[in-house]
Design a protein around this motif. Structure first.
Motif, short mmCIF file in Angstrom:
data_model
loop_
_atom_site.label_atom_id
_atom_site.label_comp_id
_atom_site.label_asym_id
_atom_site.label_seq_id
_atom_site.Cartn_x
_atom_site.Cartn_y
_atom_site.Cartn_z
N LEU A 19 69.08 -46.47 106.70
CA LEU A 19 70.02 -46.06 105.66
C LEU A 19 69.31 -45.23 104.59
O LEU A 19 69.83 -44.20 104.14
CB LEU A 19 70.67 -47.28 105.01
N VAL A 20 68.14 -45.67 104.18
CA VAL A 20 67.38 -44.94 103.15
C VAL A 20 67.07 -43.53 103.63
O VAL A 20 67.22 -42.55 102.89
CB VAL A 20 66.10 -45.71 102.78
N ARG A 21 66.62 -43.41 104.87
CA ARG A 21 66.29 -42.09 105.42
C ARG A 21 67.53 -41.17 105.38
O ARG A 21 67.45 -40.02 104.95
CB ARG A 21 65.79 -42.23 106.85
N ALA A 22 68.66 -41.69 105.82
CA ALA A 22 69.88 -40.89 105.84
C ALA A 22 70.32 -40.51 104.43
O ALA A 22 70.76 -39.38 104.18
CB ALA A 22 70.99 -41.66 106.55
N GLN A 23 70.19 -41.45 103.49
CA GLN A 23 70.65 -41.18 102.12
C GLN A 23 69.74 -40.19 101.40
O GLN A 23 70.22 -39.33 100.66
CB GLN A 23 70.77 -42.51 101.37
N LEU A 24 68.46 -40.28 101.62
CA LEU A 24 67.55 -39.29 101.03
C LEU A 24 67.85 -37.90 101.57
O LEU A 24 67.76 -36.90 100.83
CB LEU A 24 66.10 -39.66 101.33
N ALA A 25 68.21 -37.83 102.84
CA ALA A 25 68.50 -36.52 103.45
C ALA A 25 69.73 -35.87 102.84
O ALA A 25 69.87 -34.64 102.90
CB ALA A 25 68.69 -36.67 104.95
N THR A 26 70.61 -36.67 102.24
CA THR A 26 71.81 -36.11 101.61
C THR A 26 71.60 -35.75 100.15
O THR A 26 72.52 -35.27 99.49
CB THR A 26 72.99 -37.10 101.70
N GLY A 27 70.41 -36.02 99.61
CA GLY A 27 70.13 -35.68 98.23
C GLY A 27 70.32 -36.81 97.25
O GLY A 27 70.18 -36.62 96.04
N LEU A 28 70.61 -38.03 97.74
CA LEU A 28 70.73 -39.17 96.83
C LEU A 28 69.37 -39.58 96.29
O LEU A 28 68.35 -39.45 96.96
CB LEU A 28 71.33 -40.37 97.57
N ARG A 45 58.60 -46.40 101.21
CA ARG A 45 57.69 -45.51 100.48
C ARG A 45 57.31 -44.32 101.36
O ARG A 45 57.22 -43.20 100.88
CB ARG A 45 56.44 -46.28 100.04
N ASP A 46 57.09 -44.58 102.65
CA ASP A 46 56.78 -43.48 103.56
C ASP A 46 57.94 -42.48 103.65
O ASP A 46 57.71 -41.28 103.83
CB ASP A 46 56.48 -44.02 104.96
N GLU A 47 59.16 -42.97 103.51
CA GLU A 47 60.32 -42.09 103.56
C GLU A 47 60.50 -41.28 102.27
O GLU A 47 61.23 -40.30 102.25
CB GLU A 47 61.61 -42.90 103.82
N GLY A 48 59.85 -41.73 101.19
CA GLY A 48 59.96 -41.01 99.92
C GLY A 48 60.89 -41.66 98.91
O GLY A 48 61.19 -41.06 97.88
N ALA A 49 61.34 -42.88 99.18
CA ALA A 49 62.20 -43.58 98.24
C ALA A 49 61.36 -44.30 97.18
O ALA A 49 60.17 -44.58 97.38
CB ALA A 49 63.08 -44.59 98.97
N ASP A 50 61.98 -44.61 96.06
CA ASP A 50 61.34 -45.43 95.03
C ASP A 50 61.40 -46.89 95.48
O ASP A 50 62.48 -47.42 95.72
CB ASP A 50 62.05 -45.29 93.69
N ALA A 51 60.25 -47.53 95.62
CA ALA A 51 60.19 -48.93 96.04
C ALA A 51 59.69 -49.78 94.87
O ALA A 51 58.67 -49.46 94.25
CB ALA A 51 59.28 -49.09 97.25
N ALA A 366 81.95 -45.71 94.07
CA ALA A 366 81.22 -45.31 92.86
C ALA A 366 81.16 -43.82 92.65
O ALA A 366 80.46 -43.35 91.75
CB ALA A 366 79.80 -45.88 92.92
N GLY A 367 81.87 -43.06 93.47
CA GLY A 367 81.84 -41.62 93.31
C GLY A 367 80.49 -41.02 93.61
O GLY A 367 80.17 -39.93 93.13
N VAL A 368 79.66 -41.72 94.41
CA VAL A 368 78.35 -41.20 94.78
C VAL A 368 78.54 -40.04 95.75
O VAL A 368 79.15 -40.20 96.81
CB VAL A 368 77.48 -42.30 95.42
N ARG A 369 78.04 -38.88 95.38
CA ARG A 369 78.29 -37.68 96.19
C ARG A 369 77.10 -37.41 97.11
O ARG A 369 75.96 -37.46 96.70
CB ARG A 369 78.54 -36.46 95.30
N CYS A 370 77.42 -37.10 98.37
CA CYS A 370 76.41 -36.74 99.35
C CYS A 370 76.82 -35.43 99.99
O CYS A 370 77.97 -35.00 99.87
CB CYS A 370 76.30 -37.81 100.45
N THR A 371 75.88 -34.79 100.66
CA THR A 371 76.25 -33.62 101.43
C THR A 371 77.04 -34.05 102.65
O THR A 371 77.13 -35.22 102.98
CB THR A 371 75.00 -32.85 101.86
N GLU A 372 77.59 -33.08 103.33
CA GLU A 372 78.50 -33.38 104.44
C GLU A 372 77.77 -34.07 105.59
O GLU A 372 76.67 -33.70 105.98
CB GLU A 372 79.12 -32.08 104.96
#
Length: 379
Positions: A19-28, A45-51, A366-372
């Motif tokens: 899920l984190v990988r997919a969400q980072l890819a959308t700009g979240l 952390r390897d994916e680039g998320a804040d842990a 929550a109105g969280v916007r992601c790319t398509e």
């Protein structure tokens, strides 16, 4: 948004990492609060998320107040638009900390009251019913898991979003695959052993490896030379090793389960309870037939027509031995079931489909916007 997670390993960790990988890819902007030093902490952390380090144990206990307080401090520091709590302990602490002040998604990954009995189970059901008022959405990974929650009296807004797997990572292997080996040991040459049954999962009561070991002597009597591999670690490791015979290999925790699926002739997971187990989906994506306990999510995960051959009553060693013996004795049947399993996962359980459904839920709450997101094309 913030994922609050306990445990930090096993299937839950793999689901959250995907899920984190997919969400980072959308700009979240994605943050994860989980126990430090775990598989999940390293992966996100390897994916680039804040842990963020959240020191929480699996079970409720004397530390609950401090665990809830610490998570509340993290939430205030991160200031997420939405919190997604995974499994019972995170669901408990997150909902106590927030009490509905910001949208809170709770994903049980199997209900806590199924893991216990008596008074403890009654208290767990009572808590889940009470906490529903602080839950913007309960996400179940199967319709069966949702029905189990409703039967327990949990009245909450529901979404059913099936688990998904990375179908590019879990793929069939051409030809015969060498038998892997635990770290430090050489792999056996292809074809140097009898048929191999692999069980991937935490070594604990939930996953039913004790039932599998009770069934195994009968399997070997039916199919001489059959090998059993238990992949994973957990609190029951020592007891299971003591009960195992020479035809059982303990691979321990491994960084990549894909080679074990490819080397298997059959993958088994005789769980006592689940929401929808991830390991059978990974095995089917790898083109392998599975035998699974008939618990929540199992029937939904199987291809149509596989139920008679691949489902067994939980806790029944005789039925498990019979199912494994039938498949091990019929290579052509195993191959056809494996091909159908792969096609089924491609069409229904691709991780990209899961990510898109969760993204849509976040937008709604929550109105969280992601790319398509686009639906994956089966290959």
């Amino acid at each position: 948004m913030l994922h609050a997670v306990q445990p930090g390993d096993g299937g839950v960790a793999r689901v959250v990492t995907d899920l984190v990988r997919a969400q980072l890819a959308t700009g979240l902007r994605v943050a994860v609060a989980c126990p430090p030093g775990t598989e999940l902490a390293a992966a996100v952390r390897d994916e680039g998320a804040d842990a963020y380090d959240w020191r929480a144990g699996r079970e409720p206990g004397p530390g609950l107040f401090h665990e809830t307080r610490d998570l509340a401090r993290l939430i205030r520091a991160v200031r997420p638009a939405l919190v997604h709590a995974h499994s019972a302990k995170a669901g408990l602490c997150a909902r106590l900390a927030l009490r509905g002040r910001i949208p809170t998604v709770y994903q049980p990954h199997a209900w806590s009251f199924e893991a216990v009995e008596g008074t403890t189970a009654a208290l767990a059901r009572r808590w889940e019913r009470a906490a529903a008022r602080w839950t913007a959405r309960v996400v179940c990974v199967s319709e069966a898991e949702r029905r189990t929650g409703e039967a327990a009296g949990v009245r909450a807004p529901w979404s059913v979003i099936h688990n998904g797997v990375d179908t590019a990572r879990f793929t069939p292997a051409p030809g015969t695959v060498p038998f892997p080996a635990p770290a430090g040991e050489p792999a056996g040459p292809a074809g140097s052993h009898g048929p191999v049954v692999v069980c991937v999962g935490r070594l604990c009561r939930q996953k039913g490896q004790d039932v599998l070991l009770a069934a195994w002597p009968e399997v070997v009597a039916r199919v001489p030379g059959a090998r059993l591999v238990l992949v994973g670690d957990g609190p029951d490791a020592e007891r299971l090793r003591a009960a195992a015979g020479d035809a059982v290999t303990f691979a321990g925790a491994v960084p990549d389960t894909a080679p074990w699926y490819r080397a298997a002739d059959v993958v088994v997971l005789p769980s006592r309870w689940e929401g929808m187990a991830l390991a059978p989906l990974e095995a089917m994506a790898s083109g392998r037939p599975v035998v699974v306990g008939d618990v929540d999510g199992a029937r939904e995960s199987l291809p149509p027509g596989h139920e008679e051959l691949c489902l067994v009553p939980p806790g029944d060693p005789a039925a498990l031995a019979a199912a494994l013996g039938r498949l091990l004795a019929r290579p052509e049947l195993r191959h056809s079931l494996g091909r159908e399993a792969r096609e089924h996962v491609l069409s229904r359980f691709d991780v990209r489909r899961t990510g898109a459904a969760v993204a849509e839920l976040y937008r709604e709450l929550a109105g969280v916007r992601c790319t398509e997101h686009r639906e994956p094309i089966a290959q």
